[in-house]
Design a protein around this motif. Sequence first.
Motif, PDB file in Angstrom:
ATOM      1  N   UNK A  30       2.438  -6.412  -2.699  1.00 12.97           N
ATOM      2  CA  UNK A  30       2.820  -6.293  -4.109  1.00 12.97           C
ATOM      3  C   UNK A  30       2.069  -7.291  -4.977  1.00 12.97           C
ATOM      4  N   UNK A  31       2.012  -6.950  -6.263  1.00  9.69           N
ATOM      5  CA  UNK A  31       1.650  -7.959  -7.253  1.00  9.69           C
ATOM      6  C   UNK A  31       2.880  -8.845  -7.479  1.00  9.69           C
ATOM      7  N   UNK A 191      -3.833  -4.556   7.573  1.00  3.56           N
ATOM      8  CA  UNK A 191      -3.512  -4.395   6.156  1.00  3.56           C
ATOM      9  C   UNK A 191      -4.134  -3.111   5.625  1.00  3.56           C
ATOM     10  N   UNK A 192      -3.453  -2.468   4.663  1.00  2.00           N
ATOM     11  CA  UNK A 192      -3.883  -1.160   4.166  1.00  2.00           C
ATOM     12  C   UNK A 192      -4.162  -1.215   2.666  1.00  2.00           C
ATOM     13  N   UNK A 193      -5.140  -0.440   2.181  1.00  2.00           N
ATOM     14  CA  UNK A 193      -5.533  -0.477   0.766  1.00  2.00           C
ATOM     15  C   UNK A 193      -4.615   0.364  -0.114  1.00  2.00           C
ATOM     16  N   UNK A 194      -3.421  -0.175  -0.390  1.00  2.00           N
ATOM     17  CA  UNK A 194      -2.429   0.549  -1.185  1.00  2.00           C
ATOM     18  C   UNK A 194      -1.975  -0.291  -2.364  1.00  2.00           C
ATOM     19  N   UNK A 195      -2.241   0.195  -3.584  1.00  2.00           N
ATOM     20  CA  UNK A 195      -1.777  -0.479  -4.789  1.00  2.00           C
ATOM     21  C   UNK A 195      -2.630  -1.685  -5.172  1.00  2.00           C
ATOM     22  N   UNK A 196      -2.681  -1.953  -6.465  1.00  5.62           N
ATOM     23  CA  UNK A 196      -3.434  -3.105  -6.966  1.00  5.62           C
ATOM     24  C   UNK A 196      -2.653  -4.393  -6.700  1.00  5.62           C
ATOM     25  N   UNK A 197      -3.333  -5.373  -6.099  1.00  5.55           N
ATOM     26  CA  UNK A 197      -2.742  -6.693  -5.865  1.00  5.55           C
ATOM     27  C   UNK A 197      -3.726  -7.737  -6.376  1.00  5.55           C
ATOM     28  N   UNK A 324      -0.350   3.815  -5.430  1.00  4.91           N
ATOM     29  CA  UNK A 324       1.013   3.294  -5.306  1.00  4.91           C
ATOM     30  C   UNK A 324       1.060   2.132  -4.313  1.00  4.91           C
ATOM     31  N   UNK A 325       1.974   1.216  -4.573  1.00  4.54           N
ATOM     32  CA  UNK A 325       2.157   0.084  -3.671  1.00  4.54           C
ATOM     33  C   UNK A 325       2.930   0.517  -2.433  1.00  4.54           C
ATOM     34  N   UNK A 326       2.756  -0.228  -1.358  1.00  9.68           N
ATOM     35  CA  UNK A 326       3.457   0.051  -0.106  1.00  9.68           C
ATOM     36  C   UNK A 326       4.970   0.089  -0.319  1.00  9.68           C
ATOM     37  N   UNK A 327       5.455  -0.694  -1.287  1.00 12.37           N
ATOM     38  CA  UNK A 327       6.900  -0.770  -1.515  1.00 12.37           C
ATOM     39  C   UNK A 327       7.503   0.544  -2.028  1.00 12.37           C
ATOM     40  N   UNK A 328       6.639   1.441  -2.537  1.00 13.27           N
ATOM     41  CA  UNK A 328       7.137   2.723  -3.039  1.00 13.27           C
ATOM     42  C   UNK A 328       7.513   3.653  -1.883  1.00 13.27           C
ATOM     43  N   UNK A 329       6.669   3.655  -0.844  1.00  8.35           N
ATOM     44  CA  UNK A 329       6.914   4.550   0.286  1.00  8.35           C
ATOM     45  C   UNK A 329       7.365   3.828   1.547  1.00  8.35           C
ATOM     46  N   UNK A 330       7.384   2.505   1.525  1.00  8.36           N
ATOM     47  CA  UNK A 330       7.972   1.768   2.641  1.00  8.36           C
ATOM     48  C   UNK A 330       7.175   1.827   3.930  1.00  8.36           C
ATOM     49  N   UNK A 331       5.858   1.957   3.864  1.00 11.12           N
ATOM     50  CA  UNK A 331       5.040   1.923   5.073  1.00 11.12           C
ATOM     51  C   UNK A 331       5.124   3.194   5.881  1.00 11.12           C
TER      52      UNK A 331
END
Length: 331
Positions: A30-31, A191-197, A324-331
């Motif tokens: 997350x940011x 680590x995966x490229x999901x969402x701007x951090x 979308x960030x990982x927190x949206x789909x929970x991995x």
Amino acid sequence: MDMIDPFGRTISYLRVSVTDRCDFRCTYCMAEDMTFLPKKDLLSLEELDRLCTVFIEKGVKKLRLTGGEPLVRKNIMHLVRQVSRHLESGALEELTLTTNGSQLSRFAAELADCGVKRINVSLDTLDAEKFHQITRWGNLGKVMEGIDAAQKAGLKIKLNAVALRDFNDAEIPELMRWAHGRGMDLTLIETMPMGEIEVDRTDQYLPLSLLRASLERQFTLSDIPYKTGGPARYVHVAETGGRLGFITPMTHNFCESCNRVRLTCTGTLYMCLGQEDAADLRAPLRASEGNELLDAAIDEAIGRKPKGHDFIIDRRTSRPSVSRHMSVTGG
């Protein structure tokens, strides 16, 4: 009635993100200054239960609650208890969750009482200072209390650690010995490229093939066929007697055996973690008291499940593979 995707894979595993909120701000996830969904956009716990029930009727055997941090969702144990009736009936084989451990000391005993047998706890370091650095807001002592409470309640724990170059790579042997010494499996994740951090993922990214080669200079790792229904490939560690898992979405994806879909707290169904394509289940859910429209929407979505994901992390690809960030789909 099993759900079969276009590539012949049976979909038997549903991951449900019950909230996009979290009490940590892990730098790779997350940011720091996140904008979360307005609470009015979230499905009610009753709606989540109804969706879960339809999926179970359609052949889901394993259901995992995720977030964000699932245990910060208000009255979350009401949903856990409701869904657990499917364990009692035999329709659902496993109900589990992934947590950062911060709320476990409060909820571990009740989770066990609801029929939860095992959980995943995210833990990237045993160093309290580094833990606070990577989570920004986290307290390692609180997580340790949660792990103690979960083990006391009889829950089996698997630790998940994201392997990060020059952050925790040198600590992995110690983390593994500690986990195995307490009877816990450890799974390492790229680590995966999901969402701007705020940080550069190119600097964070550590291929697990390199980490495994490094570990094999100290430990005897033997591949084993052990499976938990997820994407991890496991080895037995002779020196500790424990299991070590590798989840490698970047270096060796696991798409050929993908058996899962992901539901968000707003009723959006993602057929693949690494693709943007999704289906809205909230509209058919709310359009009728019956489940015929919902049933048809799920069938249509499963018919669009892609063959795999296309994650890339390199200097030339600065933007994340999915927005979308990982927190949206929970991995």
